[in-house]
Scaffold this motif. Sequence first.
Motif, PDB file in Angstrom:
ATOM      1  N   UNK A  85       0.827  -1.215   0.000  1.00  0.00           N
ATOM      2  CA  UNK A  85       0.000   0.000   0.000  1.00  0.00           C
ATOM      3  C   UNK A  85       0.859   1.261   0.000  1.00  0.00           C
ATOM      4  N   UNK A  86       1.979   1.226   0.754  1.00  0.00           N
ATOM      5  CA  UNK A  86       2.864   2.383   0.810  1.00  0.00           C
ATOM      6  C   UNK A  86       3.593   2.566  -0.526  1.00  0.00           C
ATOM      7  N   UNK A  87       4.104   1.452  -1.065  1.00  0.00           N
ATOM      8  CA  UNK A  87       4.817   1.523  -2.340  1.00  0.00           C
ATOM      9  C   UNK A  87       3.892   1.992  -3.465  1.00  0.00           C
ATOM     10  N   UNK A  88       2.639   1.553  -3.415  1.00  0.00           N
ATOM     11  CA  UNK A  88       1.670   1.893  -4.455  1.00  0.00           C
ATOM     12  C   UNK A  88       1.468   3.405  -4.559  1.00  0.00           C
ATOM     13  N   UNK A  89       1.565   4.093  -3.421  1.00  0.00           N
ATOM     14  CA  UNK A  89       1.414   5.553  -3.436  1.00  0.00           C
ATOM     15  C   UNK A  89       2.485   6.193  -4.324  1.00  0.00           C
ATOM     16  N   UNK A  90       3.718   5.681  -4.223  1.00  0.00           N
ATOM     17  CA  UNK A  90       4.821   6.240  -5.013  1.00  0.00           C
ATOM     18  C   UNK A  90       4.722   5.812  -6.478  1.00  0.00           C
ATOM     19  N   UNK A  91       4.389   4.545  -6.696  1.00  0.00           N
ATOM     20  CA  UNK A  91       4.304   4.034  -8.061  1.00  0.00           C
ATOM     21  C   UNK A  91       3.172   4.705  -8.834  1.00  0.00           C
ATOM     22  N   UNK A  92       2.069   4.989  -8.157  1.00  0.00           N
ATOM     23  CA  UNK A  92       0.918   5.616  -8.830  1.00  0.00           C
ATOM     24  C   UNK A  92       1.228   7.030  -9.312  1.00  0.00           C
ATOM     25  N   UNK A  93       2.268   7.650  -8.752  1.00  0.00           N
ATOM     26  CA  UNK A  93       2.646   8.995  -9.199  1.00  0.00           C
ATOM     27  C   UNK A  93       3.374   8.957 -10.545  1.00  0.00           C
ATOM     28  N   UNK A  94       3.828   7.762 -10.935  1.00  0.00           N
ATOM     29  CA  UNK A  94       4.597   7.624 -12.174  1.00  0.00           C
ATOM     30  C   UNK A  94       3.662   7.286 -13.327  1.00  0.00           C
ATOM     31  N   UNK A  95       3.756   8.088 -14.378  1.00  0.00           N
ATOM     32  CA  UNK A  95       2.993   7.825 -15.595  1.00  0.00           C
ATOM     33  C   UNK A  95       3.892   7.026 -16.536  1.00  0.00           C
ATOM     34  N   UNK A  96       3.590   5.753 -16.685  1.00  0.00           N
ATOM     35  CA  UNK A  96       4.461   4.856 -17.437  1.00  0.00           C
ATOM     36  C   UNK A  96       4.408   5.108 -18.948  1.00  0.00           C
TER      37      UNK A  96
END
Length: 417
Positions: A85-96
């Motif tokens: 859940x914590x990692x997802x916050x950071x990954x969701x900020x990245x537009x692949x």
Amino acid sequence: MAAGPVWMEYIAFLKSLPALNAQEESQRMTAIRKAYQTAIVTPCHHIEQLWKEYENFENSVSRQLAKGLVSEYQPKYNSARAVYRERKKYVDEIDWNMLAEEMQWMAWKRLLAFEKGNPQRIDAASANKRIEFTYEQCLMYLYHYPDIWYDYATWHAKSGSTDAAIKVFQRALKALPESELLRYAYLELEESRGATPEAKQVYESLFTDGTRNTSLAQIQYIRFLRRTEGVEAARKYFLDARKSPNCTYHVYVAYAMIAFCLDKEPKMAHNVFEAGLKRFMNEPAYILEYADFLSRLNDDKNIRALFERALSSLPAEGSVEVWKRFVEFEQTYGDLASMLKVEQRRKEALSGTTEDEASALEGSLQDIVSRYRFMDLWPCSSQELDHLSRQEWLTRNFNKKSDKLAVSNGAGLMGIV
């Protein structure tokens, strides 16, 4: 983190395998259990669904055995879910699907910082693999960002993997061959580990591959040679470098200060400055550097001679800073008569400059302020200083308006005639 669906497909594949006898069935169930147990401690998509499926799987095999296994893996699953859940916050900020830009750079930096904190509390080797993987993903998007390459190489070096850091720098220079910053960073790494021949090769590549600032590269190479090979190597290279048509006054200043401060050879430094003066008499910055050197030697006679030689050849518009330093020198070391004389000469020399220094150079209390201040000590209050500055600004602007008015009136009179 995206491995969740892969785990689900893999487990479905294991469940579909035929079992012809009890031994094969036992092996199949063990493989399924092992896959589930690996998946539920991995922070990935669908981790909650995988946990529910695992609970159902164990209960379908043996409720008694399930109770112990579920209790054993519950804390591990909870930890993995929290990290997910914590990692997802950071990954969701990245537009692949987006090209590299500043917001994406910041998002990747945050994710890298998160991974470096080892949120899963795994062993160092596994954590380093995760960080390395994240850097490699990041470089797929930020391939032309030198700071990402630098961070990656530096992280390897701090982790004790110098060879890996070198490989990253080599890749970086292929990606960004014109980046002087990355070359200097790479040079530092090679020199710090005592790899002098390798460092020399990188320095030489600065000259052969082309550099926007040849003089800076020459200066840094002289310093490098002085550190690693000694006085004679540095001196020999300086003698070669000064023959280059791209050699600027900076190289002379740098080598002179090496001779003075490191080699303890003030005569050599003086000779270098004198040799440079033949080429750079019209460079105000070089004159000021030479004057600073002579000040360190307390050579007031030659300082005055230097100022006189320089001011006799410099054009008025290029002599402002030299005159300023000459005045400051006399204010500090000269007598009152020499001080006033140089100030007057300065006013006369600069009265016709394009910057119209005449108004600012006219006699005023500003002269007294200039003569009697020292560092941040002033012979007046801050209010008085502000008032004098305001007066100077008003005088300068009034003179400019007067000049424009005179030109305008002259044009009018010519029209009447």
